[in-house]
Motif scaffolding. Structure first.
Motif, PDB file in Angstrom:
ATOM      1  N   ARG A   1      -5.349  -0.894  -1.034  1.00 55.31           N
ATOM      2  CA  ARG A   1      -5.945  -0.182   0.111  1.00 55.31           C
ATOM      3  C   ARG A   1      -6.844  -1.115   0.908  1.00 55.31           C
ATOM      4  NH1 ARG A   1      -6.898   4.503  -3.242  1.00 55.31           N
ATOM      5  NH2 ARG A   1      -9.051   3.838  -3.429  1.00 55.31           N
TER       6      ARG A   1
ATOM      7  N   PRO B   1      -0.213   3.999  -3.088  1.00 60.34           N
ATOM      8  CA  PRO B   1      -1.354   4.360  -2.240  1.00 60.34           C
ATOM      9  C   PRO B   1      -2.677   4.553  -2.978  1.00 60.34           C
ATOM     10  CG  PRO B   1       0.204   6.177  -2.391  1.00 60.34           C
ATOM     11  CD  PRO B   1       0.829   5.010  -3.082  1.00 60.34           C
TER      12      PRO B   1
ATOM     13  N   ARG C   1       0.810  -1.216   0.000  1.00 62.52           N
ATOM     14  CA  ARG C   1       0.000   0.000   0.000  1.00 62.52           C
ATOM     15  C   ARG C   1       0.843   1.264   0.000  1.00 62.52           C
ATOM     16  NH1 ARG C   1      -2.466   4.068   1.463  1.00 62.52           N
ATOM     17  NH2 ARG C   1      -4.554   4.500   2.099  1.00 62.52           N
ATOM     18  N   GLU C   2       1.937   1.271   0.733  1.00 64.76           N
ATOM     19  CA  GLU C   2       2.794   2.456   0.772  1.00 64.76           C
ATOM     20  C   GLU C   2       3.478   2.710  -0.569  1.00 64.76           C
ATOM     21  OE1 GLU C   2       5.464   2.158   4.037  1.00 64.76           O
ATOM     22  OE2 GLU C   2       3.847   1.991   5.499  1.00 64.76           O
TER      23      GLU C   2
END
Length: 86
Positions: free
Chosen positions: A72, A66, A62-63
């Motif tokens: 997510r 994003p 996710r990082e």
């Protein structure tokens, strides 16, 4: 390896939990956000732009991306599991 022309949602259900599989565009891979697992292995090509930086679990990606809705969801469900196990 070439990118598939398919977009999310990925058809079918997870063979492990029965939940809906999804598709992560940045990693060109199917995943199960409930199980927090990729539903297909990374390719063996070390130069593949999709697989070479793919983390072990979708929630960890996710990082890196994003804006990917599938990642997510995987991160959100992983956080819920983590809170419940405390």
């Amino acid at each position: 390896m070439g990118k598939r022309a398919r977009k999310e949602p990925w058809p079918g259900s997870c063979p492990r939990c029965g939940g809906r599989q999804e598709y992560s565009d940045p990693f060109d891979a199917a995943l199960c956000p409930r199980c927090d697992e990729w539903r297909e292995p990374a390719c063996p090509d070390p130069q593949c732009s999709f697989c070479r930086n793919r983390p072990l679990r979708p929630s960890l990606a996710r990082e890196l991306h994003p804006d990917d809705p599938a990642l997510r969801r995987a991160a959100r469900l992983a956080a819920r599991r983590s809170r419940r196990s405390r």
